[in-house]
Design a protein around this motif. Structure first.
Motif, short mmCIF file in Angstrom:
data_model
loop_
_atom_site.label_atom_id
_atom_site.label_comp_id
_atom_site.label_asym_id
_atom_site.label_seq_id
_atom_site.Cartn_x
_atom_site.Cartn_y
_atom_site.Cartn_z
N UNK A 1 -9.43 -5.83 -8.92
CA UNK A 1 -10.84 -5.44 -8.76
C UNK A 1 -11.42 -5.98 -7.46
N UNK A 2 -11.00 -7.16 -7.08
CA UNK A 2 -11.45 -7.72 -5.80
C UNK A 2 -10.84 -6.92 -4.65
N UNK A 3 -9.56 -6.61 -4.77
CA UNK A 3 -8.90 -5.80 -3.76
C UNK A 3 -9.63 -4.48 -3.56
N UNK A 4 -9.99 -3.82 -4.67
CA UNK A 4 -10.67 -2.53 -4.58
C UNK A 4 -11.98 -2.64 -3.81
N UNK A 5 -12.67 -3.77 -3.96
CA UNK A 5 -13.95 -3.95 -3.24
C UNK A 5 -13.74 -4.17 -1.75
N UNK A 6 -12.59 -4.74 -1.38
CA UNK A 6 -12.41 -5.19 0.01
C UNK A 6 -11.68 -4.19 0.91
N UNK A 7 -11.00 -3.21 0.31
CA UNK A 7 -10.28 -2.25 1.17
C UNK A 7 -11.25 -1.26 1.81
N UNK B 1 0.86 -1.17 0.00
CA UNK B 1 0.00 0.00 0.00
C UNK B 1 0.90 1.23 0.00
N UNK B 2 0.55 2.22 -0.80
CA UNK B 2 1.36 3.43 -0.88
C UNK B 2 0.43 4.62 -1.03
N UNK B 3 0.74 5.73 -0.37
CA UNK B 3 -0.03 6.95 -0.56
C UNK B 3 0.54 7.73 -1.74
N UNK B 4 -0.16 8.76 -2.18
CA UNK B 4 0.29 9.51 -3.36
C UNK B 4 1.71 10.04 -3.16
N UNK C 1 2.30 5.15 3.51
CA UNK C 1 1.17 4.33 3.08
C UNK C 1 -0.15 4.83 3.63
N UNK C 2 -0.19 6.08 4.12
CA UNK C 2 -1.42 6.57 4.74
C UNK C 2 -2.35 7.18 3.71
N UNK C 3 -3.05 6.30 3.03
CA UNK C 3 -3.96 6.70 1.96
C UNK C 3 -5.39 6.36 2.37
N UNK C 4 -6.32 7.24 2.03
CA UNK C 4 -7.73 6.98 2.27
C UNK C 4 -8.12 5.70 1.52
N UNK C 5 -8.72 4.72 2.21
CA UNK C 5 -9.06 3.46 1.53
C UNK C 5 -9.92 3.66 0.28
N UNK C 6 -10.78 4.67 0.29
CA UNK C 6 -11.62 4.91 -0.90
C UNK C 6 -10.78 5.37 -2.09
N UNK C 7 -9.77 6.15 -1.80
CA UNK C 7 -8.87 6.59 -2.87
C UNK C 7 -8.05 5.39 -3.37
N UNK C 8 -7.57 4.61 -2.42
CA UNK C 8 -6.83 3.40 -2.80
C UNK C 8 -7.65 2.52 -3.72
N UNK C 9 -8.92 2.31 -3.36
CA UNK C 9 -9.79 1.44 -4.16
C UNK C 9 -9.91 1.96 -5.60
N UNK C 10 -9.93 3.28 -5.76
CA UNK C 10 -10.04 3.83 -7.12
C UNK C 10 -8.76 3.65 -7.92
N UNK C 11 -7.62 3.58 -7.25
CA UNK C 11 -6.33 3.62 -7.96
C UNK C 11 -5.71 2.26 -8.23
N UNK C 12 -6.19 1.21 -7.54
CA UNK C 12 -5.58 -0.11 -7.77
C UNK C 12 -6.05 -0.70 -9.10
N UNK D 1 -6.19 -6.20 6.94
CA UNK D 1 -4.74 -6.31 6.76
C UNK D 1 -4.24 -5.19 5.84
N UNK D 2 -4.97 -4.90 4.77
CA UNK D 2 -4.55 -3.84 3.85
C UNK D 2 -4.48 -2.50 4.59
N UNK D 3 -5.52 -2.20 5.37
CA UNK D 3 -5.56 -0.90 6.04
C UNK D 3 -4.63 -0.86 7.25
N UNK D 4 -4.56 -1.95 7.98
CA UNK D 4 -3.85 -1.93 9.26
C UNK D 4 -2.38 -2.29 9.17
N UNK D 5 -2.00 -3.07 8.17
CA UNK D 5 -0.59 -3.45 8.03
C UNK D 5 0.01 -2.91 6.74
N UNK D 6 -0.80 -2.25 5.94
CA UNK D 6 -0.36 -1.63 4.67
C UNK D 6 0.21 -2.65 3.70
N UNK D 7 -0.30 -3.86 3.76
CA UNK D 7 0.16 -4.93 2.88
C UNK D 7 -0.99 -5.38 1.99
#
Lengths: 320, 320
Positions: free
Chosen positions: B314-320, A278-281, A309-320, B271-277
């Protein structure tokens, strides 16, 4: 450059590495793998620190250097981002009281992320932030922990460079995001002392390109804050590098390059998919520079610092 | 338990650690941080391996053990998942030809992920997979690299356990996802040799709970493949643990627990949000067990193995 500002030495950085070892993670250097199985560069995974960013190194080192009187008086800082979390966490680990001055307009999520480490939060109008922090320091004797323009902080951030030199034997170039310049100052000081042939490249968003402009001009530049606020890389919106940071950059950095907003956002997805981090902008800026050929690598081994890695999860979801 | 199947020793695992050091990452143990600043457990980040999963350790060790004749003949494996990628990658690094037998119905994305490492891909009807791999081995002299029921593979996966014991001084419990049982066999062998007081807990999806059933019954159980296919954790759909794996589990594992599909999917986001993995569903199963109190920790230090990160974006985006 002023003679009065001594540069941080590799011995300072080695000492910092010992001080922070129990609190900070020795982060891995991870291959960025493309869909066709090539590895264009490696990623130093600073987002894996407990507070989600490299800032924990500098804050931990600064707090470890307090004497007993200072420890009793505590620490104070002014930030709403990764440095605030770092100071709060490092203070908690050290058993020291921390006060964090945060602008009233900072989002609650950032306040909560700092408050969860037990820091006392003081919210003030944005323009009073620095002044209030200095006043608290003056009134209470609390030690101000600056985010970048501080030798203790630079030495702490420099431990990233020490680790890279140890982890990557055939290293050619290290690419580092810049805001106030604490990270690049420390990394460059470490790398150039140990491996002077390795290039250190600083990267900024075009929209917060005060250092790139200053680098071209040969002197530190300060941008209007409103201008640097435009970039999506919210960790890199500082209006200038620090004074001590400018000296380190002038002494040790090989080049300064910039990346566009689109390049930064695309790089977030590329790092998540290719390095599984996970990475922030702000943390994707160095990767963006390598992905878009802003840095000459020429078949050599490049390491991009993924600084946070402190990115808003909603932003992350859009960018993956 | 058969006397004819010798258990892997900690010396085997130490030797494997030396063999794989140049190819596999020594992965970090990362704190999982909750929104309120607690750290309920640590996460061993195996998804950071170049192929996105711990499988690279076992494959690398097995290939490093080939003699010159075997190296010339190459290796063959049958898998469409993380083991296939691992064998392909490890063979490429070792300069050995790899043939991977993949079922015709496997998604192209999985085929591409293996082919990118230069392996020869042979697609066959699903039911012919093992037979074709054995035939290729027999026809060409290529060495079959099994996914889990193999002492070389178990010793390679066991290096995860060696590292955890070195990385976490005050370790109390290690929680490991189970499919064929290669990972838990190796980890448990290492941990129990070095720190017999540390508990090792195996975790399965309820929908692929052949080991949990076997554990309760005191003998290895085989489930219908159609049953194990139901779980979202596509890396854990094996119908039974291997024979050698059962022996290790019987000798070294303290308990076997299960988690629901909802618990697995929720754990991916945590895990994605809390461990950044980045973590795939199979890789989140151990974290799910800890998050839902399937494992007694009692204030001690627990490590969940995040075994892999190969998740559809796409699955990752739904789960974060």
């Amino acid at each position: 450059m002023s003679d009065s500002r001594a540069l941080v030495s590799v011995d300072d950085i080695r000492a910092a590495a010992e001080r922070i070892a129990a609190t900070c993670l020795r982060t891995p250097v991870v291959p960025l793998v493309t869909a066709d199985g090539t590895v264009p560069f490696l990623v130093k995974a600073e987002g894996l620190q407990a507070t989600g960013a490299f800032k924990l190194r500098g804050a931990t080192n600064a707090i470890a250097l307090l004497d007993d009187d200072q420890r009793r008086a505590g620490v104070v800082s002014h930030s709403s981002g990764n440095h605030a979390q770092a100071v709060a966490y490092a203070a908690k680990v050290a058993g020291v009281h921390a006060t964090i001055v945060i602008p009233e307009n900072a989002p609650d999520v950032k306040v909560d992320a700092t408050a969860r480490w037990g820091a006392e939060i003081v919210r003030v109008p944005p323009e009073e932030r620095l002044q209030r922090a200095e006043q608290i320091a003056s009134d209470t004797g609390a030690e101000l922990i600056p985010p970048y323009d501080d030798a203790r902080v630079i030495a702490g951030q420099g431990t990233v460079g020490l680790e890279i030199v140890e982890q990557v034997a055939d290293l050619d170039v290290v690419v580092v995001p810049v805001s106030g310049g604490g990270l690049v100052s420390g990394i460059a000081a470490a790398v150039k002392a140990l491996r002077p042939d390795v290039r250190v490249i600083a990267v900024e968003p075009e929209l917060a390109g005060d250092l790139a402009e200053g680098w071209a001009a040969g002197e530190r530049r300060v941008w209007p804050v409103a201008d640097t606020q435009r970039t999506v890389a919210d960790g890199l919106r500082t209006d200038s590098v620090g004074l001590l940071n400018w000296d380190h950059i002038a002494a040790f950095v090989d080049d300064v390059v910039t990346v566009s907003e689109d390049e930064i956002l695309t790089a977030v997805g590329t790092v998540v998919r290719g390095a599984r981090l996970v990475v922030e902008a702000s943390g994707a800026v160095a990767a963006a520079a390598l992905l878009h050929d802003r840095v000459e690598v020429g078949g050599g081994v490049a390491v991009a610092i993924a600084s946070g890695a402190n990115i808003d999860p909603e932003v992350l979801a859009r960018l993956v």
